[in-house]
Design an enzyme around this catalytic site. Structure first.
Site, PDB file in Angstrom:
ATOM      1  N   LYS A  27       0.869  -1.235  -0.052  1.00  0.00           N
ATOM      2  CA  LYS A  27      -0.216   0.054  -0.036  1.00  0.00           C
ATOM      3  C   LYS A  27       0.831   1.410  -0.112  1.00  0.00           C
ATOM      4  O   LYS A  27       0.390   2.380  -0.627  1.00  0.00           O
ATOM      5  CB  LYS A  27      -0.974  -0.038   1.283  1.00  0.00           C
ATOM      6  CG  LYS A  27      -1.796  -0.986   1.104  1.00  0.00           C
ATOM      7  CD  LYS A  27      -2.962  -1.143   0.247  1.00  0.00           C
ATOM      8  CE  LYS A  27      -2.490  -2.301  -0.917  1.00  0.00           C
ATOM      9  NZ  LYS A  27      -3.549  -2.307  -1.911  1.00  0.00           N
ATOM     10  N   ARG A  71       3.185  13.103 -15.103  1.00  0.00           N
ATOM     11  CA  ARG A  71       2.593  13.049 -16.304  1.00  0.00           C
ATOM     12  C   ARG A  71       1.535  14.180 -16.587  1.00  0.00           C
ATOM     13  O   ARG A  71       1.007  14.134 -17.635  1.00  0.00           O
ATOM     14  CB  ARG A  71       1.978  11.653 -16.510  1.00  0.00           C
ATOM     15  CG  ARG A  71       3.175  10.699 -16.712  1.00  0.00           C
ATOM     16  CD  ARG A  71       2.658   9.142 -16.320  1.00  0.00           C
ATOM     17  NE  ARG A  71       1.756   9.045 -17.593  1.00  0.00           N
ATOM     18  CZ  ARG A  71       0.510   7.968 -17.668  1.00  0.00           C
ATOM     19  NH1 ARG A  71       0.304   7.778 -16.389  1.00  0.00           N
ATOM     20  NH2 ARG A  71      -0.295   8.087 -18.742  1.00  0.00           N
ATOM     21  N   LYS A 114      -1.318  14.290 -15.315  1.00  0.00           N
ATOM     22  CA  LYS A 114      -2.640  13.877 -15.355  1.00  0.00           C
ATOM     23  C   LYS A 114      -3.521  13.999 -14.302  1.00  0.00           C
ATOM     24  O   LYS A 114      -3.953  13.640 -13.418  1.00  0.00           O
ATOM     25  CB  LYS A 114      -2.666  12.338 -15.366  1.00  0.00           C
ATOM     26  CG  LYS A 114      -1.740  11.521 -16.577  1.00  0.00           C
ATOM     27  CD  LYS A 114      -2.389  11.812 -17.942  1.00  0.00           C
ATOM     28  CE  LYS A 114      -1.740  11.106 -18.761  1.00  0.00           C
ATOM     29  NZ  LYS A 114      -2.361  11.137 -20.431  1.00  0.00           N
ATOM     30  N   HIS A 121      -8.477   7.116  -1.220  1.00  0.00           N
ATOM     31  CA  HIS A 121      -8.263   5.549  -1.036  1.00  0.00           C
ATOM     32  C   HIS A 121      -6.733   5.316  -0.791  1.00  0.00           C
ATOM     33  O   HIS A 121      -6.486   4.563   0.079  1.00  0.00           O
ATOM     34  CB  HIS A 121      -8.597   5.128  -2.620  1.00  0.00           C
ATOM     35  CG  HIS A 121      -8.130   3.444  -2.884  1.00  0.00           C
ATOM     36  ND1 HIS A 121      -6.960   3.113  -3.230  1.00  0.00           N
ATOM     37  CD2 HIS A 121      -8.877   2.395  -2.410  1.00  0.00           C
ATOM     38  CE1 HIS A 121      -7.042   1.860  -3.152  1.00  0.00           C
ATOM     39  NE2 HIS A 121      -8.234   1.261  -2.922  1.00  0.00           N
ATOM     40  N   TYR A 172      -4.393  -4.559 -16.261  1.00  0.00           N
ATOM     41  CA  TYR A 172      -5.021  -3.590 -17.210  1.00  0.00           C
ATOM     42  C   TYR A 172      -4.076  -2.355 -17.469  1.00  0.00           C
ATOM     43  O   TYR A 172      -3.571  -1.797 -18.516  1.00  0.00           O
ATOM     44  CB  TYR A 172      -6.302  -2.951 -16.756  1.00  0.00           C
ATOM     45  CG  TYR A 172      -6.862  -1.726 -17.553  1.00  0.00           C
ATOM     46  CD1 TYR A 172      -7.857  -1.897 -18.710  1.00  0.00           C
ATOM     47  CD2 TYR A 172      -6.735  -0.438 -17.350  1.00  0.00           C
ATOM     48  CE1 TYR A 172      -8.147  -1.081 -19.454  1.00  0.00           C
ATOM     49  CE2 TYR A 172      -7.183   0.561 -18.018  1.00  0.00           C
ATOM     50  CZ  TYR A 172      -7.891   0.189 -19.044  1.00  0.00           C
ATOM     51  OH  TYR A 172      -8.539   1.189 -19.850  1.00  0.00           O
ATOM     52  N   LYS A 207     -12.445  -2.227 -19.179  1.00  0.00           N
ATOM     53  CA  LYS A 207     -11.965  -1.201 -18.097  1.00  0.00           C
ATOM     54  C   LYS A 207     -13.181  -1.094 -16.977  1.00  0.00           C
ATOM     55  O   LYS A 207     -12.972  -0.917 -15.840  1.00  0.00           O
ATOM     56  CB  LYS A 207     -11.584   0.060 -18.866  1.00  0.00           C
ATOM     57  CG  LYS A 207     -11.158   1.149 -17.697  1.00  0.00           C
ATOM     58  CD  LYS A 207     -10.820   2.224 -18.487  1.00  0.00           C
ATOM     59  CE  LYS A 207     -10.455   3.345 -17.354  1.00  0.00           C
ATOM     60  NZ  LYS A 207     -10.033   4.701 -18.024  1.00  0.00           N
ATOM     61  N   GLN A 263     -14.416  -3.839  -8.041  1.00  0.00           N
ATOM     62  CA  GLN A 263     -14.201  -3.242  -6.908  1.00  0.00           C
ATOM     63  C   GLN A 263     -15.406  -2.953  -5.988  1.00  0.00           C
ATOM     64  O   GLN A 263     -15.433  -3.042  -4.989  1.00  0.00           O
ATOM     65  CB  GLN A 263     -13.543  -1.876  -7.333  1.00  0.00           C
ATOM     66  CG  GLN A 263     -12.054  -1.943  -8.091  1.00  0.00           C
ATOM     67  CD  GLN A 263     -11.462  -0.714  -8.419  1.00  0.00           C
ATOM     68  OE1 GLN A 263     -12.355   0.374  -9.073  1.00  0.00           O
ATOM     69  NE2 GLN A 263     -10.217  -0.460  -8.027  1.00  0.00           N
TER      70      GLN A 263
END
Length: 386
Positions: free
Chosen positions: A124, A137, A139, A150, A187, A204, A211
């Protein structure tokens, strides 16, 4: 007085973080005190929310393709190992699916499970790099509240499990979460390999479904502690069950926004005569326009117009919303065009315009070439047959 106060704080600290801890794992790296883990999380939040975005503000996104492939591959291997350890050391062999206490002994089986709990905590911590890579990046849209919550909460929960209750009933959550991460990081690894793998990544949205399923299973499995007594602390339900519900809510909200039907994306009806929906073609060369807006068409046939102010076999120039003709009258095969105070009408293809701008379309015009220059549209008249 100060000395007494300090001694009280010290005794309470030692009681919570030493005496209550599992003596088998208390001395393991990052478990003896909450400070190392808290420092890592603090630096993580500072980088993601403050320093990282400022550092990347005037920089191009880093190309981390090879790094991401290797990183996600390692996460897949780690998740496979954790899932195997949970199943082989516990759930396939010794553990009850109803209620299971912690084995506090130092037997090989008990220590194997305790070590798996510790490695789950380390995993984790390593997953914090997910967000670090997003920042590098650029994003930013991926760094949502769900993602941050999370990745911040899971290290704290796994730290507490490895330090205080490394085994027993709580192992179920780590087992199903590791299974989900096998699929998820596979993935991510394939997505990082390049666009040639995109056609294989149609599944996806099913990762999110998986989950959501794990949170339901975690809730139901933990709920059994209210029914069966196996000496596993029932107070843990006050942490596990509300967190499972909250995670379910967040992931379900993400699923609905990403894959569900969003009313705002549906095609809206025109609110007034000023708005006309676009279409992909024009039937029989007809086009309509209201208050200067013209529906677009992609092509024409038999001399019909593909532009609102264009005509086949003719020359039309437009300036400030007015239309004038050169070389005399304008002739068309399939119809005639006349001009009157900025309005153009054609046979077999109606176009009306009222002092507005006419957008270009992507269609071709039969028997004529069209060019656009500085907002004016012109068509060259081909020579008349002698």
């Amino acid at each position: 007085m100060t000395s007494l106060y300090n001694n009280t704080i010290t005794r309470y600290y030692d009681f919570v973080f030493t005496d209550l801890g599992d003596p088998r794992t208390n001395h393991w790296l990052l478990l003896g005190s909450p400070m190392p883990g808290a420092t890592i999380l603090g630096l993580y939040l500072y980088f993601v929310l403050s320093w990282g975005p400022r550092y990347m503000l005037h920089r191009k996104p880093y190309d981390l393709q090879n790094t991401l492939v290797v990183y996600n591959f390692i996460q897949v291997l780690a998740s496979i190992w954790l899932f195997w350890e949970a199943m082989d050391a516990a759930w396939w062999t010794r553990y009850s699916w109803k209620c299971e206490p912690v084995d506090w002994s130092r037997s090989p089986e008990a220590m194997r499970i305790a070590w798996a709990f510790y490695m789950y905590f380390i995993a984790k911590i390593s997953e914090l790099l997910d967000t670090v890579f997003f920042v590098l990046r650029k994003k930013d849209r991926q760094i949502t509240f769900l993602h941050m919550y999370h990745h911040t909460v899971m290290p704290m929960i796994s730290w507490g499990a490895a330090k205080y209750y490394p085994g027993g009933h709580g192992a179920f959550i780590g087992m199903i979460n590791s299974f989900v991460h096998i699929i998820m990081y596979t993935y991510y690894m394939m997505a990082a390999m390049g666009p040639q793998f995109q056609k294989y990544l149609w599944w996806k949205k099913y990762i999110t479904t998986l989950q959501l399923s794990q949170f339901c299973l975690a809730f139901l499995h933990s709920f059994q502690l209210l029914i069966y007594d196996c000496e596993y602390p029932r107070w843990s339900l006050f942490l596990i069950m509300p967190n499972a519900v909250f995670f379910y809510y967040l992931f379900n909200d993400f699923y609905n926004k990403a894959y569900g039907i969003d009313d705002s994306r549906q095609r809206r009806k025109p609110e007034s005569s000023n708005e006309k929906p676009e279409s992909n073609g024009t039937a029989n060369g007809h086009a309509s326009k209201s208050n200067g807006h013209v529906t677009k068409s992609n092509g024409t046939a038999n001399g019909h117009m593909s532009k609102s102010n264009g005509a086949a076999n003719g020359h039309v120039s437009k300036s400030n919303g007015h239309v004038s003709t050169s070389n005399g009258n304008l002739n068309q095969r399939n119809g005639q065009a006349t001009t009157s105070n900025g309005h153009v009408t054609t046979a077999n293809g109606h176009v009306s315009r009222s002092n507005g701008h006419v957008p270009n379309t992507n269609g071709n015009i039969a028997n004529g070439n069209a060019s656009n220059s500085n907002g004016q549209i012109q068509k060259q008249l081909p020579k008349k047959d002698q």
